[in-house]
Design a protein around this motif. Structure first.
Motif, PDB file in Angstrom:
ATOM      1  N   GLU A   1       0.663  -1.261  -0.094  1.00  8.93           N
ATOM      2  CA  GLU A   1       0.013  -0.126  -0.005  1.00  8.93           C
ATOM      3  C   GLU A   1       0.871   1.241  -0.019  1.00  8.93           C
ATOM      4  O   GLU A   1       0.633   2.262  -0.549  1.00  8.93           O
ATOM      5  CB  GLU A   1      -0.966   0.023   1.203  1.00  8.93           C
ATOM      6  CG  GLU A   1      -0.227  -0.034   2.598  1.00  8.93           C
ATOM      7  CD  GLU A   1       0.005  -1.341   3.027  1.00  8.93           C
ATOM      8  OE1 GLU A   1      -0.071  -1.738   4.043  1.00  8.93           O
ATOM      9  OE2 GLU A   1      -0.062  -2.584   2.224  1.00  8.93           O
TER      10      GLU A   1
ATOM     11  N   ASP B   1       2.266   1.793  -3.464  1.00  9.36           N
ATOM     12  CA  ASP B   1       1.067   2.291  -4.548  1.00  9.36           C
ATOM     13  C   ASP B   1       0.934   3.766  -4.032  1.00  9.36           C
ATOM     14  O   ASP B   1       0.880   4.453  -5.166  1.00  9.36           O
ATOM     15  CB  ASP B   1      -0.095   1.429  -4.154  1.00  9.36           C
ATOM     16  CG  ASP B   1      -0.354   0.161  -4.516  1.00  9.36           C
ATOM     17  OD1 ASP B   1       0.732  -0.286  -5.202  1.00  9.36           O
ATOM     18  OD2 ASP B   1      -1.026  -0.642  -4.131  1.00  9.36           O
ATOM     19  N   GLU B   2       1.121   4.073  -2.978  1.00  9.33           N
ATOM     20  CA  GLU B   2       0.971   5.586  -2.560  1.00  9.33           C
ATOM     21  C   GLU B   2       2.144   6.615  -3.367  1.00  9.33           C
ATOM     22  O   GLU B   2       1.751   7.496  -3.808  1.00  9.33           O
ATOM     23  CB  GLU B   2       1.419   5.778  -1.173  1.00  9.33           C
ATOM     24  CG  GLU B   2       1.071   7.411  -0.621  1.00  9.33           C
ATOM     25  CD  GLU B   2       1.364   7.563   0.607  1.00  9.33           C
ATOM     26  OE1 GLU B   2       1.642   8.626   0.974  1.00  9.33           O
ATOM     27  OE2 GLU B   2       1.136   6.389   1.543  1.00  9.33           O
TER      28      GLU B   2
ATOM     29  N   ASP C   1       3.580   5.477  -5.981  1.00 10.65           N
ATOM     30  CA  ASP C   1       3.223   5.428  -7.521  1.00 10.65           C
ATOM     31  C   ASP C   1       2.375   6.282  -7.938  1.00 10.65           C
ATOM     32  O   ASP C   1       2.228   7.337  -8.886  1.00 10.65           O
ATOM     33  CB  ASP C   1       2.874   4.127  -7.855  1.00 10.65           C
ATOM     34  CG  ASP C   1       3.081   3.877  -9.517  1.00 10.65           C
ATOM     35  OD1 ASP C   1       4.099   4.108  -9.911  1.00 10.65           O
ATOM     36  OD2 ASP C   1       2.019   3.387 -10.061  1.00 10.65           O
ATOM     37  N   THR C   2       1.004   6.577  -7.188  1.00 12.97           N
ATOM     38  CA  THR C   2       0.158   7.423  -7.556  1.00 12.97           C
ATOM     39  C   THR C   2       0.237   8.682  -7.304  1.00 12.97           C
ATOM     40  O   THR C   2      -0.167   9.696  -8.066  1.00 12.97           O
ATOM     41  CB  THR C   2      -1.349   6.903  -6.655  1.00 12.97           C
ATOM     42  OG1 THR C   2      -0.962   7.031  -5.296  1.00 12.97           O
ATOM     43  CG2 THR C   2      -1.733   5.616  -7.190  1.00 12.97           C
ATOM     44  N   ARG C   3       1.216   9.471  -6.190  1.00 10.72           N
ATOM     45  CA  ARG C   3       1.468  10.495  -5.921  1.00 10.72           C
ATOM     46  C   ARG C   3       2.629  11.121  -6.586  1.00 10.72           C
ATOM     47  O   ARG C   3       3.314  11.922  -6.247  1.00 10.72           O
ATOM     48  CB  ARG C   3       1.531  10.589  -4.446  1.00 10.72           C
ATOM     49  CG  ARG C   3       0.185  10.364  -3.794  1.00 10.72           C
ATOM     50  CD  ARG C   3       0.569  10.586  -2.148  1.00 10.72           C
ATOM     51  NE  ARG C   3       0.727  11.776  -1.875  1.00 10.72           N
ATOM     52  CZ  ARG C   3       1.242  12.293  -0.558  1.00 10.72           C
ATOM     53  NH1 ARG C   3       1.065  11.593   0.305  1.00 10.72           N
ATOM     54  NH2 ARG C   3       1.501  13.785  -0.306  1.00 10.72           N
TER      55      ARG C   3
ATOM     56  N   ASN D   1       3.500  12.355  -9.582  1.00  7.16           N
ATOM     57  CA  ASN D   1       3.396  13.702 -10.001  1.00  7.16           C
ATOM     58  C   ASN D   1       3.620  14.678  -8.935  1.00  7.16           C
ATOM     59  O   ASN D   1       4.281  15.796  -9.073  1.00  7.16           O
ATOM     60  CB  ASN D   1       2.378  13.861 -10.943  1.00  7.16           C
ATOM     61  CG  ASN D   1       2.039  15.401 -11.589  1.00  7.16           C
ATOM     62  OD1 ASN D   1       1.500  16.205 -10.902  1.00  7.16           O
ATOM     63  ND2 ASN D   1       2.728  15.662 -12.648  1.00  7.16           N
TER      64      ASN D   1
ATOM     65  N   ASP E   1       3.614  12.131 -19.368  1.00 15.41           N
ATOM     66  CA  ASP E   1       3.645  11.095 -18.422  1.00 15.41           C
ATOM     67  C   ASP E   1       4.490   9.940 -19.326  1.00 15.41           C
ATOM     68  O   ASP E   1       3.851   9.526 -20.215  1.00 15.41           O
ATOM     69  CB  ASP E   1       2.470  11.028 -17.762  1.00 15.41           C
ATOM     70  CG  ASP E   1       2.862   9.641 -16.758  1.00 15.41           C
ATOM     71  OD1 ASP E   1       3.962   9.158 -16.815  1.00 15.41           O
ATOM     72  OD2 ASP E   1       1.985   9.085 -16.132  1.00 15.41           O
TER      73      ASP E   1
ATOM     74  N   ASP F   1       2.759   6.783 -19.467  1.00 12.41           N
ATOM     75  CA  ASP F   1       1.566   6.447 -19.980  1.00 12.41           C
ATOM     76  C   ASP F   1       1.583   6.197 -21.468  1.00 12.41           C
ATOM     77  O   ASP F   1       2.025   7.312 -22.348  1.00 12.41           O
ATOM     78  CB  ASP F   1       0.619   7.762 -19.803  1.00 12.41           C
ATOM     79  CG  ASP F   1      -0.682   7.766 -20.132  1.00 12.41           C
ATOM     80  OD1 ASP F   1      -1.160   6.624 -20.696  1.00 12.41           O
ATOM     81  OD2 ASP F   1      -1.668   8.469 -20.048  1.00 12.41           O
TER      82      ASP F   1
END
Length: 358
Positions: A79, A82-83, A85-87, A89, A220, A223
Motif C-alpha cells: 500500500e 502504491d502511494e 506511485d499514484t502521488r 507527479n 507522462d 502512460d
C-alpha cells in the motif's frame, strides 16, 4: 583539463546528484575528452584530481556492495508502494517548486559524450541528405526532399525542421538550453517534456526559451496511451538523462517501446542513468526499498539502479540496435574533506534500424 566534479548532496534524504562537468568555454575553449582518459595508477595520488575514470573495483568492494544492497532489500508494504506511485507527479512538482532551477547545472558534457546533439553532426546529416537526394535523381523523377510529417491537422511544432531532438524528462532545461545555445543549425528543432508541470513552466519562462526553435510540454512517460505532439517516425534523436530510473520497473519496457516509434529509421536513443552499486544505492538506509534495486528518496521521488544487460534487453525488445552500452565507473574525490566516492553510471546509444530499400 578541468576535472569533473559532483554537486554536494546525499541520497536517502534528499536527491542524489549527477555528474557535472565544467563547460569547455571556462578553460579557454579546451575540448573536454570523453570519459575514460584519466587513470589512477598510484593510490597515493588519489587527491591530486577531483575524479578518476574507469576505476576497477576490488573483489572486496564488490562483495561489500552486494552485501549492503541485500541487507536493505526489505520492500515497503504494497500500500505504501502504491502511494508513491499514484502521488509521483505531486512529489516531482514539490521537488521543482522547492529547488526551481538551482539544483542541477547545465550539462555541457553532453556534446562530448553524445556528438549527435552537436551542430556539426546535424549539419552533416542535412548535407548528407542533400547529397543523397542529388545522387538519386534519374530518368524517373523521384522527390526525396524532407517534407513535414503531418498529424491529423496537417501541421505540428517543428514540422519544417530537418533535424529534430526530443528530451524526455527535461526538468528545468539543463540539457535543452545547452543544446539550443551550442547547436546553431537553422534546421534544428528541440522538443522537451517532463512529468512535472512545474518543471515545464520553469522551462517556458526561462529567458532562453525560444518557441521558434523549441517546444516544451507536459507528458507522462509511463502512460503509453498518451499522445505526443509529434508523429511517429519524426525524430532524429531521443535523449533520456537520469529519467528512465524514475519509472516503476514494470512500466519501463512499454515506455521505451513507445518512444522507439517516434524515431526515424536510423534515429538514435541516447541514455545515461544510474548503474548497479552506485554510491547513491549504497547510501540508502533500511525502509527506503520499494523492490529489488528500486528505492524511494526522502522527498518521495524514486530511483532504479540498472545493469547493462537490463538496459540492453529493454532497447532490443523495442526493436533498436546497440551502438554503445558501457559502464562509467568513476572515483570522485572531495579534496577538502579527503573523501572518496565511487560512482557507477551506464551510458547507452541504440539505433532504430534503417528501412531496407528494394
Amino acid at each position: 583539463m578541468a576535472a569533473p566534479h559532483a554537486v554536494d548532496g546525499v541520497d536517502g534524504g534528499s536527491r542524489e546528484t549527477e555528474l557535472i562537468l565544467p563547460d569547455s568555454s571556462s578553460s579557454g575553449g579546451e575540448k573536454r575528452p570523453q570519459f575514460g582518459t584519466r587513470f589512477l595508477t598510484d593510490p597515493r595520488q588519489v587527491f591530486q584530481h577531483n575524479a578518476w575514470d574507469n576505476v576497477e573495483w576490488t573483489e572486496e568492494q564488490e562483495t561489500a556492495a552486494k552485501k549492503k544492497v541485500l541487507e536493505n532489500n526489505q520492500p515497503l508494504p504494497q500500500e505504501k508502494q502504491d502511494e508513491y506511485d499514484t502521488r509521483a507527479n505531486e512529489y516531482w512538482n514539490d521537488f521543482y517548486t522547492v529547488h526551481e532551477n538551482r539544483f542541477f547545472k547545465d550539462r555541457h558534457w553532453l556534446f562530448t559524450e553524445f556528438p549527435e546533439l552537436a551542430p556539426q553532426f546535424s549539419l552533416k546529416q542535412e548535407s548528407h541528405l542533400e547529397e543523397s537526394e542529388a545522387a538519386s535523381t534519374g530518368d524517373q523523377e523521384q522527390s526525396q526532399e524532407v517534407e513535414p510529417i503531418s498529424l491529423s491537422d496537417g501541421n505540428f511544432p517543428g514540422s519544417t525542421a530537418t533535424y529534430r531532438i526530443l528530451e524526455v524528462g527535461c526538468g528545468v532545461g539543463n540539457t535543452v538550453f545547452p543544446i539550443l545555445k551550442t547547436n546553431n543549425d537553422p534546421g534544428l528543432f528541440v522538443y522537451c517534456c517532463d512529468f512535472s508541470n512545474t518543471a515545464v513552466e520553469l522551462v517556458k519562462t526561462n529567458p532562453e526559451y525560444d518557441p521558434g526553435r523549441c517546444f516544451a510540454f507536459v507528458h507522462d512517460l509511463s502512460d503509453v496511451e498518451a499522445n505526443y505532439p509529434i508523429p511517429d517516425g519524426s525524430l532524429d534523436v531521443l535523449v533520456l538523462i537520469f529519467v528512465l530510473s524514475a519509472l516503476h520497473p514494470n512500466k519501463m519496457q512499454g515506455s521505451i517501446s513507445r518512444l522507439a516509434r517516434l524515431l526515424k529509421p536510423g534515429g538514435v536513443m541516447l541514455l545515461r542513468d544510474y548503474g548497479r552499486y552506485d554510491m547513491a544505492q549504497l547510501r540508502f538506509k533500511k525502509g527506503r526499498c520499494l523492490s529489488e534495486n528500486f528505492y524511494v528518496r526522502g522527498d518521495g521521488t524514486r530511483v532504479y539502479f540498472f545493469t547493462q544487460d537490463e538496459l540492453h534487453e529493454l532497447f532490443t525488445a523495442a526493436g533498436l540496435e546497440k551502438v554503445q552500452n558501457l559502464v562509467d565507473r568513476r572515483l570522485q574525490v572531495n579534496r577538502g574533506k579527503q573523501l572518496t566516492m565511487y560512482r557507477v553510471w551506464i551510458q547507452c546509444k541504440y539505433r532504430k534500424p534503417a528501412e531496407t530499400q528494394s
